[in-house]
Design a protein around this motif. Structure first.
Motif, short mmCIF file in Angstrom:
data_model
loop_
_atom_site.label_atom_id
_atom_site.label_comp_id
_atom_site.label_asym_id
_atom_site.label_seq_id
_atom_site.Cartn_x
_atom_site.Cartn_y
_atom_site.Cartn_z
N GLU A 14 -10.83 11.22 -13.28
CA GLU A 14 -11.65 10.42 -12.36
C GLU A 14 -10.94 9.12 -11.90
OE1 GLU A 14 -15.46 9.49 -14.05
OE2 GLU A 14 -15.67 11.49 -14.85
N LEU A 15 -10.24 9.03 -10.80
CA LEU A 15 -9.37 8.03 -10.56
C LEU A 15 -9.82 7.37 -9.31
CD1 LEU A 15 -6.33 6.93 -10.82
CD2 LEU A 15 -5.76 8.80 -9.28
N THR A 16 -9.52 6.06 -9.29
CA THR A 16 -9.53 5.23 -8.20
C THR A 16 -8.38 4.26 -8.20
OG1 THR A 16 -11.74 4.89 -8.66
CG2 THR A 16 -10.82 3.20 -7.27
N ILE A 17 -7.95 4.18 -6.77
CA ILE A 17 -6.64 3.53 -6.44
C ILE A 17 -7.08 2.12 -5.60
CG2 ILE A 17 -4.47 3.62 -5.51
CD1 ILE A 17 -4.30 6.54 -5.90
N HIS A 18 -6.85 1.12 -6.24
CA HIS A 18 -6.86 -0.11 -5.59
C HIS A 18 -5.46 -0.76 -4.93
CE1 HIS A 18 -11.01 -0.31 -6.80
NE2 HIS A 18 -10.35 -0.11 -7.91
N SER A 19 -5.18 -1.18 -3.72
CA SER A 19 -3.97 -1.63 -3.26
C SER A 19 -4.18 -2.84 -2.22
CB SER A 19 -3.36 -0.67 -2.51
OG SER A 19 -4.22 0.14 -1.55
N LYS A 20 -2.95 -3.76 -2.43
CA LYS A 20 -3.18 -4.70 -1.49
C LYS A 20 -1.70 -5.07 -1.17
CE LYS A 20 -4.58 -9.72 -1.78
NZ LYS A 20 -5.16 -10.71 -2.37
N LEU A 21 -1.51 -5.50 0.28
CA LEU A 21 -0.26 -5.85 0.87
C LEU A 21 0.06 -7.11 0.59
CD1 LEU A 21 2.16 -4.66 2.48
CD2 LEU A 21 0.82 -4.91 4.35
N HIS A 22 1.15 -7.44 0.28
CA HIS A 22 1.72 -8.98 0.31
C HIS A 22 2.85 -9.07 1.11
CE1 HIS A 22 -0.92 -9.95 -2.90
NE2 HIS A 22 -0.40 -8.80 -3.57
N SER A 23 2.92 -9.59 2.27
CA SER A 23 4.36 -10.17 2.76
C SER A 23 4.51 -11.56 3.22
CB SER A 23 3.91 -9.39 4.34
OG SER A 23 2.95 -10.21 4.93
N ASP A 24 5.82 -11.90 3.62
CA ASP A 24 6.22 -13.30 3.63
C ASP A 24 6.80 -13.59 5.04
OD1 ASP A 24 8.94 -12.20 3.59
OD2 ASP A 24 8.87 -12.92 1.50
N ILE A 25 6.95 -14.83 5.47
CA ILE A 25 7.57 -14.94 6.59
C ILE A 25 9.15 -14.36 7.05
CG2 ILE A 25 6.12 -17.18 7.16
CD1 ILE A 25 8.80 -18.76 6.28
N LEU A 26 9.73 -14.06 5.94
CA LEU A 26 10.89 -13.43 6.07
C LEU A 26 10.83 -11.92 6.38
CD1 LEU A 26 13.02 -15.36 3.30
CD2 LEU A 26 12.66 -15.90 5.74
N GLY A 27 9.68 -11.18 6.31
CA GLY A 27 9.46 -9.93 6.53
C GLY A 27 9.77 -9.06 5.28
N ASN A 28 9.64 -9.59 4.06
CA ASN A 28 9.67 -8.85 3.02
C ASN A 28 8.23 -8.71 2.59
OD1 ASN A 28 12.51 -9.27 2.06
ND2 ASN A 28 11.76 -11.40 1.90
N ALA A 29 8.02 -7.38 1.94
CA ALA A 29 6.73 -6.98 1.79
C ALA A 29 6.43 -6.02 0.56
CB ALA A 29 6.15 -6.28 2.96
N SER A 30 5.50 -6.06 -0.09
CA SER A 30 5.20 -5.24 -1.30
C SER A 30 3.73 -4.80 -1.45
CB SER A 30 5.85 -5.90 -2.61
OG SER A 30 4.90 -7.09 -2.96
N ILE A 31 3.56 -3.90 -2.19
CA ILE A 31 2.09 -3.34 -2.23
C ILE A 31 1.71 -3.49 -3.86
CG2 ILE A 31 0.51 -1.49 -2.05
CD1 ILE A 31 1.87 -0.48 0.13
N GLU A 32 0.71 -4.30 -3.98
CA GLU A 32 0.20 -4.20 -5.49
C GLU A 32 -0.83 -3.41 -5.65
OE1 GLU A 32 -2.56 -7.41 -7.13
OE2 GLU A 32 -0.52 -8.41 -7.37
N TYR A 33 -0.82 -2.43 -6.62
CA TYR A 33 -1.43 -1.47 -6.90
C TYR A 33 -2.24 -1.48 -8.31
CZ TYR A 33 1.91 0.68 -9.73
OH TYR A 33 3.02 0.94 -10.29
N THR A 34 -3.44 -1.00 -8.33
CA THR A 34 -4.33 -0.86 -9.56
C THR A 34 -4.64 0.58 -9.65
OG1 THR A 34 -4.83 -3.31 -9.75
CG2 THR A 34 -6.09 -1.62 -10.97
#
Length: 286
Positions: free
Chosen positions: A161-181
């Motif tokens: 039984e699996l649930t994936i939560h994700s959130k995208l973070h980005s900055d004005i320089l174009g860097n980005a990452s996805i935070e997941y749980t």
């Protein structure tokens, strides 16, 4: 009459084999006293955390006219090659059994999970019975059960039984990452180790937005395990994932790897996919 003669012959053979030939004269005309008891085992294997357990009972029926004095029960457990896996001693609920009566002995034995590497477990019983009226001892050795382990192993092939939560973070320089749980529930009665696992974020139009390998994770039986982390994205993918989202293309996550039952060679490949509702944050967390 023929049945009585057969029973008497069986009793005589057993007595000769056990060194009791001097008592044969007691049996003449006493076939109703000395009748071979019936022993039946009802055993059920199960798993519990880091142990292999067998519960059940051994039932003894005395069909003769003599009461039986009961000895302890010794059980030997062996694999399909005859290798001894364990031994245990069990007591009857009483020390004697009246004529025409039935008695049982509760059974519980514990083995390490390594036994799941075997195909089956053979259970052999050793005990001594004494016919009280005839004063004859009857040693009994009998294979009372064969526990095939395939169905128990197959029961561990169900889905997590699996649930994936994700959130995208980005900055004005174009860097980005996805935070997941990851919220993972292990539904089985045994701990599992998740190995060689990887989490991938993608869309149907862009299959390689981001990916991360996970370290070995212990999933406690019947409990939820939470895993958190971050997937760093290339600058080009930051704009792509936002465009994919604005265009209405589903963002997906896929977790795959191998589940291992600790201390065994049993491996269970798995793959779980889910659609993600990306929560956008314009600026990365500090």
């Amino acid at each position: 009459m023929r049945a009585k003669q057969t029973v008497l012959i069986l009793a005589i053979i057993l007595l000769i084999a056990s060194g009791c030939a001097s008592s044969l004269k007691v049996l003449v005309g006493k076939e109703k006293l000395v009748r071979i008891p019936q022993i039946v085992a009802h055993l059920e294997p199960t798993l519990e955390k880091d142990k292999f357990l067998v519960f059940g009972k051994i039932v003894l029926q005395n069909p003769g006219e003599s009461d039986l004095i009961l000895g302890k029960i010794n059980l030997t457990l062996q694999d399909e090659s005859g290798n001894v896996l364990g031994k245990t001693e069990v007591d009857w609920q009483r020390q004697s059994l009246k004529s025409k009566d039935t008695l049982l002995a509760p059974v519980k034995f514990i083995l390490p999970l390594e036994v799941l590497n075997k195909d089956l477990i053979q259970v052999t019983l050793f005990t001594n019975l004494i016919y009280k009226k005839a004063n004859i001892q009857l040693p009994i050795k009998s294979k009372i059960a064969v526990l095939h382990l395939k169905s128990l192993k197959d029961s561990l092939m169900g889905p997590l039984e699996l649930t994936i939560h994700s959130k995208l973070h980005s900055d004005i320089l174009g860097n980005a990452s996805i935070e997941y749980t990851l919220d993972i529930v292990n539904p089985f009665n045994v701990d599992l180790e998740m190995e060689e696992a990887s989490l991938k974020i993608y869309t149907n139009e862009k299959p390689d937005i981001g990916k991360v390998s996970l370290t070995k994770i212990l999933l406690i039986f019947k409990k939820q395990t939470q895993v958190k982390g971050t997937i760093k994205l290339k600058k080009a993918f930051s704009a792509i994932i936002i465009k994919e989202f604005l265009d209405g293309h589903a963002v997906r996550a896929k977790l795959n790897g191998i589940l291992r039952i600790p201390k065994t060679d049993i491996l269970i490949p798995f793959k779980i996919e889910s659609v993600q509702e990306i929560d956008f944050s314009l600026f990365s967390k500090k």
